[in-house]
Motif scaffolding. Structure first.
Motif, short mmCIF file in Angstrom:
data_model
loop_
_atom_site.label_atom_id
_atom_site.label_comp_id
_atom_site.label_asym_id
_atom_site.label_seq_id
_atom_site.Cartn_x
_atom_site.Cartn_y
_atom_site.Cartn_z
N SER B 118 0.84 -1.20 0.00
CA SER B 118 0.00 0.00 0.00
C SER B 118 0.87 1.26 0.00
N THR B 119 2.09 1.15 0.55
CA THR B 119 3.02 2.27 0.45
C THR B 119 3.37 2.52 -1.01
N PHE B 120 3.65 1.43 -1.73
CA PHE B 120 3.93 1.58 -3.16
C PHE B 120 2.74 2.22 -3.87
N THR B 121 1.53 1.69 -3.60
CA THR B 121 0.33 2.22 -4.26
C THR B 121 0.18 3.71 -3.98
N THR B 122 0.35 4.08 -2.71
CA THR B 122 0.16 5.49 -2.34
C THR B 122 1.16 6.38 -3.09
N PHE B 123 2.44 5.99 -3.08
CA PHE B 123 3.44 6.84 -3.74
C PHE B 123 3.27 6.83 -5.25
N PHE B 124 2.91 5.66 -5.79
CA PHE B 124 2.69 5.58 -7.22
C PHE B 124 1.57 6.54 -7.63
N PHE B 125 0.45 6.48 -6.91
CA PHE B 125 -0.66 7.40 -7.20
C PHE B 125 -0.19 8.85 -7.07
N THR B 126 0.56 9.13 -5.99
CA THR B 126 0.97 10.51 -5.74
C THR B 126 1.84 11.04 -6.87
N VAL B 127 2.87 10.28 -7.22
CA VAL B 127 3.81 10.75 -8.24
C VAL B 127 3.10 10.95 -9.57
N ARG B 201 -5.85 0.63 -11.12
CA ARG B 201 -4.95 1.73 -10.76
C ARG B 201 -5.02 2.84 -11.80
N ILE B 202 -4.98 2.43 -13.08
CA ILE B 202 -5.03 3.44 -14.14
C ILE B 202 -6.34 4.21 -14.07
N ALA B 203 -7.43 3.49 -13.84
CA ALA B 203 -8.72 4.16 -13.75
C ALA B 203 -8.71 5.20 -12.64
N ILE B 204 -8.16 4.85 -11.51
CA ILE B 204 -8.16 5.79 -10.38
C ILE B 204 -7.30 7.00 -10.70
N ILE B 205 -6.19 6.79 -11.40
CA ILE B 205 -5.35 7.93 -11.78
C ILE B 205 -6.12 8.84 -12.75
N ILE B 206 -6.80 8.24 -13.71
CA ILE B 206 -7.57 9.05 -14.66
C ILE B 206 -8.61 9.89 -13.91
N ILE B 207 -9.33 9.25 -12.99
CA ILE B 207 -10.38 9.97 -12.27
C ILE B 207 -9.78 11.10 -11.44
N ASP B 208 -8.69 10.80 -10.75
CA ASP B 208 -8.11 11.83 -9.88
C ASP B 208 -7.58 13.00 -10.69
N VAL B 209 -6.96 12.70 -11.83
CA VAL B 209 -6.46 13.79 -12.68
C VAL B 209 -7.63 14.61 -13.20
N TRP B 210 -8.68 13.94 -13.63
CA TRP B 210 -9.87 14.62 -14.13
C TRP B 210 -10.43 15.55 -13.06
N ALA B 257 4.48 30.09 -6.66
CA ALA B 257 3.08 29.67 -6.62
C ALA B 257 2.95 28.21 -7.03
N LEU B 258 3.72 27.81 -8.02
CA LEU B 258 3.66 26.44 -8.52
C LEU B 258 4.09 25.45 -7.44
N LEU B 259 5.20 25.79 -6.75
CA LEU B 259 5.70 24.87 -5.74
C LEU B 259 4.69 24.69 -4.60
N VAL B 260 4.05 25.78 -4.22
CA VAL B 260 3.05 25.67 -3.15
C VAL B 260 1.90 24.79 -3.62
N ALA B 261 1.46 25.00 -4.86
CA ALA B 261 0.36 24.18 -5.38
C ALA B 261 0.76 22.71 -5.40
N VAL B 262 1.99 22.43 -5.84
CA VAL B 262 2.44 21.03 -5.90
C VAL B 262 2.53 20.44 -4.50
N LEU B 263 3.02 21.22 -3.55
CA LEU B 263 3.11 20.73 -2.17
C LEU B 263 1.73 20.35 -1.63
N PHE B 264 0.76 21.23 -1.84
CA PHE B 264 -0.61 20.94 -1.39
C PHE B 264 -1.11 19.64 -2.01
N ARG B 265 -0.86 19.50 -3.31
CA ARG B 265 -1.36 18.33 -4.01
C ARG B 265 -0.68 17.05 -3.50
N ILE B 266 0.63 17.14 -3.24
CA ILE B 266 1.33 15.94 -2.76
C ILE B 266 0.75 15.50 -1.41
#
Lengths: 426, 342
Positions: B118-127, B201-210, B257-266
């Motif tokens: 699940s650690t792998f899954t979490t980081f994979f999704f995050t990245v 996993r791919i489906a969840i990435i698509i949904i989250d990006v959307w 601004a970009l770095l702050v946005a990325v930090l929030f998202r991570i």
């Protein structure tokens, strides 16, 4: 100036942690077996159950209240989500809330609640008569040889089949697999139950294992018994059916609703589901199988198969102050009159055996006599205080086996080990 | 920041005194004021202790307790007692207890065996989601930053996915990705999006990006709008291409601004729960938070240990990010409020 700021900061931090520690100290501790021993208390009580979709409970309670003005029942309605109902009950029990007197308990929670000491054993003064109830429903309410929850509504699996394609329903699993050539000739899937990675998978796998004569845990409710040839045979039946395509691959995504939709769309010859889909499949506008299906008991090895048992029992909270009233109310809920009302108004399968042979009720619910056979042969899912860990072990490993990622032997030995660790503390 | 505010208050609030009085009185008055300040912040400290300190401390206290075990003789649960670090080794080293008191490696089907996957899954999704969202979000922000007809309509429309509650999103896409759903019929496939590991996993990435790209787009847009038009004009006069002005003007100037946005998202992505929990996918999509909730039902103390571990991991990630990429949330926000650029 700088130093004083740092001291102040340190003091502030110390204060925060001290306060937090003090608060944390309050919550820990507290044994769980402190039951209120007084079983003769009478007075107003509260009945707690999940969402009352068919407006069944309120009229029942109104009737009780009219006859018992000094022991009125108040209805506390929970949400319609099983996990939320479970967590709500747990929180109130942990708080030793005397405000939850009579509670509806999903059959799989019985052992957990009983082992925590939250349920009043229905013995001695509080004994209720269960001789007229269907036996498996009583077993599901029994933990460690003591009855903790009284049967109220029950449920069993049925085999739905297409009468336009099959004349007589298969009695055994092998007969059903032989009938799959009819499905192939008609270019539809043969059989499906619920095989998505959720509680329904445990229900279906337990059915297969019990049907083949195996068991999941022993009598003590925690020692796994999956290293038997019977258990292997049971899981193999499902795995082989997936391999041969007799269970279509998309059944790996089926919960109750997806399976129902596939059956209603005419894509399945046989389908294992609960009684609730009977009326939907006969009345839904989109159903293509209206008037073209019937029900039979689940097929077994050489007779009727062993369904898993669903449904809710009712129990008295150990913290209730009015236990005598609570048990009277349970007896009232078990009475033939109320059980009949539950069938008529909400299509709830009754725990009372005699109602299944009632001609009038059979006219309303044509599947009733089949359901009786199903429930009489049903086996409750493990009555174990570690049920959440057990169901997780079954789900994860059997899902891998059905997908072909694990052999049946590997899956069963992993299940066996995982259930063993669940039972040894932690 | 607090010291300058306090200093300002001191300047304006101090009553006028003669120079001689000031010498000895100043220190005493200062001490009194410090004491007063201390009493004045007690309410906030108590509030913080209750709403932040208590949950964290109590989770840590619980993490060192054993979960209730069964008394074989009575069949009732008994308190587990002090656990040492066994709850932590359960997750980190995947050790499960045996009936004779020893430990064994956790078998599949036990939640402990699932920690590293699940650690792998979490980081994979995050990245993956954060990279996709940043790229698409940047692109959307540049479009929205231009003056064109119907700009306000686009800006509103782009926000719609972000405005839909995640639970609803997950259920909507559950139907879209079902076996008989539109995705499979569109591509004439029979992929089990909700059950097979990688499709899920791919489906969840698509949904989250959307769902989350609009959020990124808006944060980046806020940064873009602070870049003055004259800089671009000067670049054009000097003959810079669009590509060059993007790399040398837009990107450096929007970086804070970009770095702050990325930090929030991570931080958000590392805590992802609702999407995989509702969409499904079983163990292949079980993130840390999903694992914590599943463990809650089996034993709250082991779940506390897990959430403490997760807390430390997320804290570390945030710390490293701020340390090495220099994302400064507070400074950037202040600078943006003042309309300054870094």
């Amino acid at each position: 100036m700088k130093a004083s700021r740092r001291t102040r900061l340190a003091a502030g931090f110390a204060l925060v942690s001290a306060a937090a520690l003090a608060l944390a100290g309050c919550s820990s501790g507290g044994g769980s077996n402190a039951q209120n021993q007084d079983t003769s208390g009478r007075g107003p009580i509260t009945y707690v159950q999940g969402k009352d979709n068919n407006n069944l409970i309120r009229p029942i309670i109104a009737e009780w209240n009219k006859a018992h003005p000094d022991e009125k029942v108040t209805f506390k309605e929970q949400s319609d989500n099983a996990d939320q109902q479970h967590d709500d009950l747990v929180q109130h029990f942990q708080a030793k809330d005397s405000g939850y007197d009579v509670v509806a308990v999903d059959v799989i929670w019985t052992a957990e609640f009983a082992a925590k000491g939250w349920l009043q054993p229905l013995t001695g003064d509080l004994k209720i008569d269960t001789s007229k109830m269907l036996k498996p429903t009583v077993e599901a309410g029994t933990y460690n040889g003591t009855l903790y929850t009284a049967p109220w509504v029950t449920d069993g699996g049925l085999l739905y089949y297409r009468t336009d394609l099959i004349k007589t329903p298969p009695k055994t699993w092998d007969e059903m697999m032989a009938d799959c050539k009819i499905a192939k000739a008609n270019n539809i899937g043969c059989y499906a139950g619920q095989y998505a990675d959720y509680e329904g998978l445990t229900v279906n796998v337990a059915e297969a294992i019990n049907t083949a004569g195996g068991t999941i845990v022993g009598k003590d409710g925690k020692t796994p018994t999956l290293d038997t040839p019977e258990a292997k045979k049971g899981l193999e039946m499902l795995v082989d059916a997936f391999k041969d395509g007799d269970i279509p691959k998309e059944a790996l995504t089926y919960q109750e609703e997806q399976g129902r939709q596939a059956f209603e769309a005419g894509q399945l010859l046989f389908h294992r589901n609960w009684p609730y889909i009977y009326s939907l499949a006969s009345t839904d506008g989109s159903s293509k199988v209206k008037g073209k299906f019937a029900v039979a008991p689940l097929p077994g090895l050489d007779g009727t198969g062993a369904s898993s048992l669903g449904g809710h029992n009712i129990a008295v909270s150990a913290y209730s102050k009015h236990k005598a009233t609570a048990v009277d109310f349970i007896k009232f809920m078990e009475s033939e009159k109320i059980q009949r009302e539950a069938v008529v108004k909400a299509s709830n399968a009754p725990a009372l055996a005699s109602l299944y042979d009632d001609p009038e009720l059979n006219k309303q619910l044509p599947y009733l006599s089949t359901l009786k056979t199903s429930i009489e042969n049903a086996v409750p899912r493990p009555v174990s205080p570690f049920y959440p860990a057990i169901t997780k072990a079954i789900e994860e490993n059997s899902f891998a086996a059905l997908k072909g990622e694990k052999t049946v032997d590997q899956a069963l030995s992993d299940m066996q080990k995982a259930i063993k660790t669940a039972g040894s503390g932690s | 920041m607090s010291s300058t505010a306090m200093g300002a208050a001191r300047d304006s609030g101090a009553p006028p005194r003669s120079p001689r009085q000031q010498r000895g009185g100043l220190a005493r008055a200062q001490r009194a004021r410090n004491r007063n300040a201390f009493f004045l912040i007690i309410p906030s400290i108590v509030l913080l202790a209750v709403v932040i300190g208590y949950p964290i401390v109590s989770a840590i206290v619980m993490a060192f307790q054993k979960d209730a075990g069964l008394d074989a003789a009575t069949g009732f649960f008994v308190q587990g007692g002090f656990a040492g670090i066994s709850n932590f080794t359960h997750w980190l080293l995947q050790q499960c207890p045996t009936s004779d008191g020893g430990t064994t490696s956790c078998p599949p089907g036990n939640l402990g065996a699932q920690f590293w996957s699940s650690t792998f899954t979490t980081f994979f999704f995050t990245v993956v989601t954060v990279i996709c969202e940043t790229v698409f979000g940047f692109w959307m922000a540049i479009i929205m930053n231009r003056a064109f007809h119907g700009r306000s309509l686009v800006r509103t429309a782009i926000l719609v996915p972000w405005a839909i509650p995640t639970a609803v999103t997950a259920k909507l896409w559950f139907f879209i990705f079902s076996v008989a759903g539109i995705v499979n019929s569109l591509f004439a496939t029979k992929i089990l999006w909700t059950s097979d590991d990688w499709p899920a996993r791919i489906a969840i990435i698509i949904i989250d990006v959307w769902k989350t790209t609009p959020f990124m787009a808006l944060l980046i847009l806020a940064g873009l709008q602070l870049i003055p038009e004259e800089v671009y004009e000067a670049a054009r006069v000097d003959g810079a291409t669009t590509w060059k002005s993007f790399w040398t003007i837009t990107l450096p100037l929007v970086r804070p601004a970009l770095l702050v946005a990325v930090l929030f998202r991570i931080l958000d992505a590392l805590r992802m729960y609702d999407l995989p929990a509702i969409f499904g996918g079983g163990d292949a999509t079980a993130t840390w938070s999903v694992l914590v909730v599943q463990q809650m039902r089996q034993g709250p103390n082991a779940a506390s240990a897990l959430s403490t571990i997760v807390f430390v991991f997320i804290f570390l990630v945030a710390f490293l990010f701020v340390r090495f990429l220099g994302a400064n949330v507070v400074q950037t926000t202040q600078a943006q409020q003042k309309g300054e650029l870094k």
